[in-house]
Design an enzyme around this catalytic site. Sequence first.
Site, PDB file in Angstrom:
ATOM      1  N   ASP A 113       0.842  -1.202   0.000  1.00  0.00           N
ATOM      2  CA  ASP A 113       0.000   0.000   0.000  1.00  0.00           C
ATOM      3  C   ASP A 113       0.870   1.242   0.000  1.00  0.00           C
ATOM      4  OD1 ASP A 113      -2.098  -1.750   0.432  1.00  0.00           O
ATOM      5  OD2 ASP A 113      -2.151  -1.368   2.605  1.00  0.00           O
TER       6      ASP A 113
HETATM    7  N1  URA Z   1      -1.166  -5.923   3.928  1.00  0.00           N
HETATM    8  C1  URA Z   1      -1.656  -4.668   3.915  1.00  0.00           C
HETATM    9  O1  URA Z   1      -2.692  -4.407   4.500  1.00  0.00           O
HETATM   10  N2  URA Z   1      -0.974  -3.737   3.239  1.00  0.00           N
HETATM   11  C2  URA Z   1       0.197  -3.966   2.598  1.00  0.00           C
HETATM   12  O2  URA Z   1       0.775  -3.057   2.010  1.00  0.00           O
HETATM   13  C3  URA Z   1       0.694  -5.281   2.637  1.00  0.00           C
HETATM   14  C4  URA Z   1      -0.002  -6.247   3.310  1.00  0.00           C
END
Ligand code: URA
Length: 247
Positions: A113
């Site tokens: 993310d």
């Molecule tokens: N899980 C999440 O919620 N975000 C990420 O970036 C990776 C794994």
Amino acid sequence: MARVPTSRIDKLLSSMGYGSRKEIARIAKAGGIILDAASLLDVTQRIAVTPDLPTRMTICGEALDPLAHMVILLNKPIGMTCSHKNDGALVYDILPKRWRSRTPAISTVGRLDKQTSGLLLLTDDGDLLHQVISPKRFVKKTYRVNLARPLNGTEGDLFASGGLMLDSETKPLAPAELEVVSTTEALLSITEGRYHQVRRMFAATGNHVVGLHRERLGDLALPDGLAPREWRLLTGEEIALIFNRGD
Ligand code: URA
């Protein structure tokens, strides 16, 4: 013995993002392509594409970029997106600009993310990419998670159960391992890569993730010396660590 692949010079350099074949012919004419200390003028000639080529060829005075099938380890900073298209800062902006024009294209191996930091791989090797992200390979992705509220003590068993169903999904999550670091910090290892998976797992327990950082993929750890935004190529031995199960 495996046959060494050959390629026309203009085709090879164009696939590596150095420009159109015409532009490459122009660079060569101006003496900008050197192979084994000699100017290479005829870009239609074929050369052997051997792994040592980047040590033997320069383009406009700089060593040739790495050949195809590279694996890049990046310490992703917060605030950059793992997408080719999105507006705003993209992780691809960190790499040399011409690498955006390479064929095969470089893609992130899964996604983090925008607000997640840490270990991110990028590669032009489609087979490797699929092996790493396939849940069937059980590659452990380990995240350091910081939480808004104290852990309630039930999370470890719930995550390990293989029975946790996230909102709007039809298949429960595979078992995951939780290691508690403090009341509001934990290491979580998962083998899947569902959308916002870690944030949603903690949301399912009534908590909220305020910091998320990926530290490991299999036995490959983010090196301490690699600062956010820094990257380097992985060696074959390091790539193999990704598939170690740690057992
Ligand atoms: N899980 C999440 O919620 N975000 C990420 O970036 C990776 C794994």
